[in-house]
Scaffold this motif. Structure first.
Motif, short mmCIF file in Angstrom:
data_model
loop_
_atom_site.label_atom_id
_atom_site.label_comp_id
_atom_site.label_asym_id
_atom_site.label_seq_id
_atom_site.Cartn_x
_atom_site.Cartn_y
_atom_site.Cartn_z
N GLU A 1 -13.01 -19.71 9.41
CA GLU A 1 -13.46 -19.71 10.80
C GLU A 1 -13.99 -21.08 11.22
N SER B 1 -7.79 -20.74 7.73
CA SER B 1 -6.89 -19.68 8.20
C SER B 1 -6.31 -20.06 9.56
N PHE B 2 -5.05 -19.69 9.75
CA PHE B 2 -4.38 -19.88 11.04
C PHE B 2 -3.92 -18.55 11.60
C1 LIG Z 1 -9.77 -14.71 9.20
C2 LIG Z 1 -10.64 -14.78 8.03
C3 LIG Z 1 -10.11 -14.73 6.72
C4 LIG Z 1 -8.69 -14.39 6.42
O1 LIG Z 1 -7.75 -15.23 6.92
P1 LIG Z 1 -6.26 -14.65 7.17
O2 LIG Z 1 -5.48 -15.90 7.44
O3 LIG Z 1 -6.32 -13.73 8.33
O4 LIG Z 1 -5.81 -13.97 5.92
C5 LIG Z 1 -10.98 -14.89 5.67
N1 LIG Z 1 -12.29 -15.07 5.85
C6 LIG Z 1 -12.83 -15.11 7.07
C7 LIG Z 1 -14.30 -15.33 7.19
C8 LIG Z 1 -12.03 -14.94 8.20
O5 LIG Z 1 -12.59 -14.93 9.41
#
Ligand SMILES: *Cc1c(COP(=O)(O)O)cnc(C)c1O
Length: 375
Positions: free
Chosen positions: A168, A189-190
């Protein structure tokens, strides 16, 4: 009628492609050269560009942030029976990969100063589990950085590996250094709702070239160098596609613009809603340069988060409670939890306000008007 009665849908956070169309240019290149699959130049360049942006030596592009956390744990040597510490106030994707590796999570409380892992609770938990802890997963929730100096000092004293879930927090800095580059591994993450998106995807960063190479190997089915598909290790199908990486390259070009808009949104809310009785906002520390991924406010009066969320929902506007802590989740209830009730209080009192970067000032005014009418 003078008043704006628009019922236009407003999202919490939705994909926002560049005005310039950078993403399509890279995707078009992938089509024109038939690098639709397998890997290809967009993946290689996206890795280099993201690593340079955050100040890490190496990066491996993956199908998701969750997959990147999974292989970070594996690369850290986390396996059956190992204990991994994880903040309780996070999204479940931080904790799930601990279970994928047959390890045992122990959840750690937040503090009010950062909303992230409380260094005192972390130290108490390390004492409790003495030398049996393999790794500590740190999260930078909502794009606010954890207090990394304290956490790194404690973890090095106890000799445990730090992995940062910076899913995030792309674009967020702690004392001038990018989140995700303090620990041995960092994960971005994207996913569709993140500050930049590839529709879905993730990235593992590290200064350890050998570990990154190993993760690339595992994430493409662990194929040994042989014609006949030989495997001497367990494989995964976690590698990002060259089309998806093209979207990422375009999005990365406008990351700074997105951070600036997110900050503008946060400051708009703070100015408009900060005077309301019992309203407070997520903590912005001197050493913290957040990406303001979501604007979060807390309530302490008789009005509850659900009152706000429902009032907005009626007007076609999406908002959410603060993430429900892991130790309160039915699936994770059997695991140990160390700390007080900070994360529970944040969950009970917090509202994630609409933070979509496509919002106009009119949209923001409309949201604030609906909220102020409740007071
Ligand atoms: C979105 C998110 C993830 C996972 O990422 P994805 O790409 O959706 O698998 C992991 N940890 C946090 C804190 C997130 O907000």
């Amino acid at each position: 009628m003078a008043e704006n009665t628009s019922n236009k849908k407003i999202w919490l956070a939705s994909p926002h492609m560049s005005d310039e169309g950078y993403e399509m240019q890279y995707v078009q290149e992938a089509f024109d050269t038939n690098w639709v699959a397998p890997l290809g130049p967009n993946v290689n360049e996206f890795e280099k560009e993201l690593a340079a942006k955050v100040g890490s030596e190496h990066a491996a592009a993956m199908t998701s942030g969750t997959g990147a956390i999974h292989l970070a744990l594996k690369a850290a040597g986390v396996g059956k029976g190992d204990i991994v510490f994880c903040p309780t106030l996070t999204f479940s994707a931080t904790a799930n990969p601990i279970i994928y590796q047959n390890a045992t999570p122990v959840f750690i409380d937040s503090d009010y100063e950062t909303w992230n892992m409380n260094p005192k609770a972390l130290e108490a938990a390390l004492e409790k589990y003495s030398y049996k802890v393999k790794a500590v997963l740190v999260v930078h929730l909502y794009g606010l950085s954890a207090d990394m100096d304290k956490i790194m000092e404690i973890c090095s004293r106890y000799n445990v590996i730090v992995i940062e879930d910076a899913a995030e927090s792309l674009g967020a800095y702690y004392k001038g250094r990018h989140t995700g580059t303090f620990g041995e591994f960092g994960v971005f993450s994207f996913n569709g709702n993140k500050i930049i998106t590839t529709s879905g995807g993730g990235m593992l960063v590290s200064d350890d070239e050998e570990k990154i190479k190993k993760v690339r190997f595992w994430s493409t089915q662990s194929r040994d160098a042989a014609m006949h598909y030989q495997h001497s290790e367990l494989g995964f199908n976690y590698r990002m596609s060259n089309v998806v990486a093209g979207i990422g390259r375009g999005q990365l070009k406008i990351l700074d613009q997105r951070v600036a808009k997110k900050k503008y949104i946060f400051e708009f809310y703070k100015r408009e809603l900060g005077q309301l009785e019992g309203v407070d906002f997520m903590p912005i520390n001197d050493w913290n340069e957040p990406n303001y991924w979501l604007s979060v406010m807390t309530l302490k009066g008789s009005l509850r988060p659900l009152d706000v969320i429902e009032a907005l929902e009626k007007e076609n506007i999406e908002s959410r409670p603060v993430w429900k802590p892991m130790h309160m989740q039915p699936f994770f209830a059997e695991y140990d939890y160390v700390g007080g009730n900070v994360s529970e209080k944040l969950f009970e009192n917090g509202v994630c306000l609409p933070s979509d970067t496509k919002m106009t000032d009119e949209d923001l005014e409309r949201i604030c008007r609906i909220i102020k009418e409740l007071w």
